[in-house]
Scaffold this motif. Structure first.
Motif, PDB file in Angstrom:
ATOM      1  N   GLU A 109       0.842  -1.182   0.000  1.00 17.85           N
ATOM      2  CA  GLU A 109       0.000   0.000   0.000  1.00 17.85           C
ATOM      3  C   GLU A 109       0.880   1.235   0.000  1.00 17.85           C
ATOM      4  N   GLU A 110       0.329   2.331  -0.497  1.00 16.19           N
ATOM      5  CA  GLU A 110       1.080   3.582  -0.460  1.00 16.19           C
ATOM      6  C   GLU A 110       1.236   4.039   0.997  1.00 16.19           C
ATOM      7  N   PRO A 111       2.228   4.871   1.266  1.00 18.60           N
ATOM      8  CA  PRO A 111       2.401   5.386   2.633  1.00 18.60           C
ATOM      9  C   PRO A 111       1.116   6.036   3.140  1.00 18.60           C
ATOM     10  N   THR A 112       0.869   5.878   4.427  1.00 15.46           N
ATOM     11  CA  THR A 112      -0.402   6.341   4.999  1.00 15.46           C
ATOM     12  C   THR A 112      -0.276   7.619   5.811  1.00 15.46           C
ATOM     13  N   ARG A 113       0.961   8.087   6.084  1.00 17.95           N
ATOM     14  CA  ARG A 113       1.149   9.295   6.879  1.00 17.95           C
ATOM     15  C   ARG A 113       2.090  10.258   6.168  1.00 17.95           C
ATOM     16  N   PRO A 114       1.912  11.561   6.370  1.00 17.68           N
ATOM     17  CA  PRO A 114       2.792  12.540   5.716  1.00 17.68           C
ATOM     18  C   PRO A 114       4.094  12.700   6.494  1.00 17.68           C
ATOM     19  N   PRO A 115       5.131  13.198   5.841  1.00 17.22           N
ATOM     20  CA  PRO A 115       6.341  13.584   6.566  1.00 17.22           C
ATOM     21  C   PRO A 115       6.028  14.700   7.563  1.00 17.22           C
ATOM     22  N   THR A 116       6.917  14.858   8.535  1.00 23.10           N
ATOM     23  CA  THR A 116       6.694  15.862   9.575  1.00 23.10           C
ATOM     24  C   THR A 116       7.850  16.867   9.589  1.00 23.10           C
ATOM     25  N   THR A 117       7.662  17.946  10.328  1.00 19.80           N
ATOM     26  CA  THR A 117       8.700  18.956  10.569  1.00 19.80           C
ATOM     27  C   THR A 117       9.331  19.426   9.261  1.00 19.80           C
ATOM     28  N   VAL A 118       8.517  19.876   8.330  1.00 15.46           N
ATOM     29  CA  VAL A 118       9.025  20.382   7.053  1.00 15.46           C
ATOM     30  C   VAL A 118       9.524  21.812   7.229  1.00 15.46           C
TER      31      VAL A 118
END
Length: 297
Positions: free
Chosen positions: A79-88
């Motif tokens: 499955e594709e990743p389910t959460r976004p990256p953080t601390t951009v």
């Protein structure tokens, strides 16, 4: 790959597919009766995404079973990743480059393998769907975005990706590229009836005045945001003077070199490389250079 007919060695030829979850002991087996078959699909709705399985394939005919292939590891679809990256975070490097960095999604809330990250960058007056896209590979968590417009507001967002697709996007962050450095500086003496004025065209407020002995390689620098500067120089040396603007966006082009000859009389004359007329300097140890500010915009 299928076995050529001349190597099947008899009728009733087919394949035996054996597989088991990685790390388990018992093999599951199924028979594929066609000698031309080259694939088998195992369906299980409860199978977790990207599950590793050990697989081996054997052969048989009417006389019995043959040997198995070496064991290989295959994976179920992911499955594709389910959460976004953080601390951009984003910061401007120059008029055309920005750097963006981020942290991976929280592991305890995330499902799906991450192969890399996709950075999207779009100008404030552009649509997000037309954003510039840059992909990183592996666990790299920063990258540079280049070829941007100077002194412009940009939005940047990051999302993880794998073979199944891209995951949700982080919240967009804003960054403004630095002002581009204008290459519009020219300096040369002008005889306008005043005491030794040097005309300077510049579009930025800070200037560097560089001066050195004519026979010396090391250069002294004075920085100023005013329209004049005083230089204390010996009487008996030739001096070379250059002027250039600078800012956070970088340094501009230097003016033409201005030569100040050594002062041997009550008055001396300074000349620039593009000037047809010279200007008069007072025969003092302090020399005043006057800078006329003219907008180049």
């Amino acid at each position: 790959q299928t076995v050529p007919e001349e190597l099947q060695n008899g009728g009733g030829f087919g394949y035996v597919v054996a597989f088991r979850p990685l790390g388990t002991v018992s093999w599951m087996q199924t028979v594929v009766a066609s000698p031309d078959a080259a694939r088998y699909v195992f369906r299980n709705e409860s199978l977790p995404p990207f599950s590793p399985y050990e697989v081996k394939v054997g052969v048989y005919n009417n006389k019995g079973e043959g040997s198995f292939s070496p064991v290989t590891v295959v994976y179920s679809a992911e499955e594709e990743p389910t959460r976004p990256p953080t601390t951009v975070l984003a910061r401007s490097l120059s008029a055309s480059d920005v750097e963006v960095s981020w942290a991976p999604p929280w592991e305890n809330q995330h499902k799906g393998r991450i192969q890399g990250y996709e950075v999207r960058c779009w100008r404030h007056d552009e649509k997000e769907e037309n954003a510039k896209r840059i992909r990183t590979v592996g666990n790299q968590t920063s990258t540079k975005v280049s070829n941007l417009r100077g002194n412009a507001l940009y939005h940047l967002a990051v999302r993880a990706y794998n073979t199944a697709g891209t995951g949700p996007s982080s919240a967009a962050v804003n960054v403004t590229t630095k002002k581009p450095q204008r290459n519009s500086t020219s300096g040369h003496p002008e005889d306008n009836g005043q005491l030794c004025p040097f005309c300077l065209l510049f579009s930025l407020p800070w200037l560097q005045v560089l001066y050195r002995w004519n026979r010396q390689s090391s250069t002294s620098v004075i920085e100023t945001n005013k329209t004049s500067v005083e230089l204390s120089l010996p009487f008996d040396e030739d001096y070379i003077i250059e002027i250039k603007p600078f800012s956070d966006g970088g340094d501009g082009s230097s003016s033409e070199q201005i030569r100040i000859p050594k002062i041997s009389n009550a008055y001396a004359r300074g000349s620039g490389s593009s000037a047809s007329s010279a200007c008069t300097l007072s025969a003092l140890s302090t020399i005043m250079i006057s800078l006329t500010a003219r907008s180049s915009l």
